[in-house]
Design an enzyme around this catalytic site. Structure first.
Site, PDB file in Angstrom:
ATOM      1  N   GLU A  94       0.844  -1.199   0.000  1.00  0.00           N
ATOM      2  CA  GLU A  94       0.000   0.000   0.000  1.00  0.00           C
ATOM      3  C   GLU A  94       0.877   1.246   0.000  1.00  0.00           C
ATOM      4  O   GLU A  94       1.537   1.555   1.009  1.00  0.00           O
ATOM      5  CB  GLU A  94      -0.926   0.022   1.212  1.00  0.00           C
ATOM      6  N   LYS A 224      -8.834 -16.147  16.379  1.00  0.00           N
ATOM      7  CA  LYS A 224      -8.749 -15.482  15.074  1.00  0.00           C
ATOM      8  C   LYS A 224     -10.082 -14.878  14.634  1.00  0.00           C
ATOM      9  O   LYS A 224     -10.395 -14.819  13.458  1.00  0.00           O
ATOM     10  CB  LYS A 224      -8.180 -16.436  14.028  1.00  0.00           C
ATOM     11  N   ASP A 298       1.825 -14.779  12.834  1.00  0.00           N
ATOM     12  CA  ASP A 298       0.657 -15.384  12.206  1.00  0.00           C
ATOM     13  C   ASP A 298      -0.275 -14.245  11.810  1.00  0.00           C
ATOM     14  O   ASP A 298      -0.955 -13.667  12.658  1.00  0.00           O
ATOM     15  CB  ASP A 298      -0.015 -16.342  13.186  1.00  0.00           C
ATOM     16  N   HIS A 389      -2.460   9.921  -1.282  1.00  0.00           N
ATOM     17  CA  HIS A 389      -2.640   8.661  -2.012  1.00  0.00           C
ATOM     18  C   HIS A 389      -2.520   8.887  -3.518  1.00  0.00           C
ATOM     19  O   HIS A 389      -1.969   8.046  -4.233  1.00  0.00           O
ATOM     20  CB  HIS A 389      -3.994   8.034  -1.663  1.00  0.00           C
TER      21      HIS A 389
END
Length: 397
Positions: A94, A224, A298, A389
């Protein structure tokens, strides 16, 4: 009646039963994919790590996904475990992300650094036991309390590092949910907690007079998955980053005033409440994901770790107190993917690889999140969000 032909046979991805973690085995899989799909994988097949280092991290190894790494900093931290200036590796695709965090880190440094505190650490597994009725479930709960020493001994027989701290209980109908809370040292600890809890549940089943059935996960540990329960009770580490920013520095670096920031905080708090958001901040997931990828965490744990509680004050002297609390930060500095070559290098860049470093890394994560909060929140107010951006986040005409 319509007849259908037999489906075509399934053609599995090849593997070498004798040595599946080798350059030859990976090349054979890439060749198989080229034959089946017509797509060669020259970049996927270009890597520097030895395949022999990968057992326990991946199956059917075929190659690597190369994610660009940028470095932001220095990030000045006045923590209990992390102290000094840190250059923070961030893996992302990004545009503007690293630049934005870098700007927030500049603000932090010019205002004396960020203060970080690890409040507590737990990792859970939450089994459920089955009974004929609610009274049996209630009596079982008393039995567990009376036999906690035996439960703890069974759980801790499976691990050198995990310590069972307590067992919480929740009654629903004829079910009894138990929430086992562990301290897991420098490992994230999900697998450790699962193995220990299985041993404890088997001991309970074999020792209790009714030999009750159980299921290892009743899903209230919300592994999760974000949950309000973990926001309140902590899963992983609960860590706080806080800093005081002068109005002068905010105006000079961020082009906003402390007063405007505080007004915008009231608006965004209302929006987060209305949406039922897991976070009342700007974008904790951005910095955490980039750090997680770079350091071998993770990455799916971002689903829990991104929950954040932002609290601010407009101080009497016109300056701005800004804090971020991460109640479910799940990280590791040992085990899992942290020992792989690239990921270990990034942890070592932070001085965070190995035993005794998890609290330090947690403080760095929280401090980085605060840096990102300051930059994006200011950009939205100052009108730099879209233009930055457009300038830095476009790679196509």
């Amino acid at each position: 009646m319509t007849s259908t032909s037999d489906p075509s046979p399934r053609i599995p991805v090849p593997r070498d039963r004798d040595n599946d973690y080798s350059d030859a085995a990976a090349a054979a899989r890439r060749d198989f994919l080229r034959q089946r799909t017509g797509q060669a994988l020259p970049h996927v097949g270009h890597y520097s790590l030895p395949p022999a280092s990968l057992p326990g991290n991946i199956e059917l190894f075929t190659g690597v996904a190369q994610v660009p790494i940028g470095v932001a900093g220095p990030l000045r931290i006045n923590g209990e475990h992390a102290q000094g200036d840190f250059y923070v590796p961030m893996a992302t695709t990004e545009g503007t992300l690293v630049a934005s965090y870098n700007r927030g880190m500049r603000l932090i440094a010019e205002c004396g650094g960020v203060r970080t505190t690890v409040v507590e650490q737990h990792m859970q597994r939450s089994p459920v036991f089955f009974f004929n009725d609610a009274r049996e479930s209630r009596d079982f709960g008393h039995w567990v309390e009376d036999n906690l020493d035996g439960v703890r001994a069974a759980a801790q027989s499976t691990t050198r590092f995990g310590k069972l701290m307590d067992v919480m209980q929740f009654a629903v109908g004829n079910l009894r949910y138990l929430r086992f809370n562990y301290h897991t040292g420098d490992a994230a600890g999900q697998n450790m907690a699962g193995k220990a809890t299985l041993a404890a549940c088997e001991w309970i089943r074999d020792t209790h007079p009714a030999h009750p059935r159980f299921m290892l996960s009743g899903n209230i540990d919300t592994d999760k998955k974000h949950s309000q329960l973990n926001t309140l009770l902590t899963r992983g580490r609960r860590v706080i980053a806080e800093a005081r920013f002068t109005d002068e520095a905010l105006r000079r670096i961020m082009n906003v005033s402390a007063k405007d920031l505080f007004h915008a905080r009231q608006v965004s708090m209302t929006g987060a409440f209305m949406a039922g958001s897991a976070s009342n901040g700007a974008h904790a997931a951005n910095g955490l994901t980039a750090l997680f990828i770079a350091t071998g965490q993770d990455v799916a744990n971002v689903s829990e770790s991104h929950a954040s509680l932002v609290y601010t004050q407009l101080l009497d002297n016109g300056d701005y107190y800004w804090s971020v609390t991460l109640p479910s930060l799940i990280i590791a500095t040992y085990g899992g993917g942290t020992g792989l070559a690239t990921q270990r290098e990034c942890l070592e860049l932070l001085g965070c690889y190995g035993a005794g470093k998890a609290d330090k890394f947690a403080e760095i994560c929280a401090a980085a999140v605060l840096a990102g909060e300051t930059s994006l929140s200011s950009a939205v107010i100052a009108g730099d969000w879209v233009s930055s951006h457009d300038k830095m986040g476009r790679n196509r005409p």
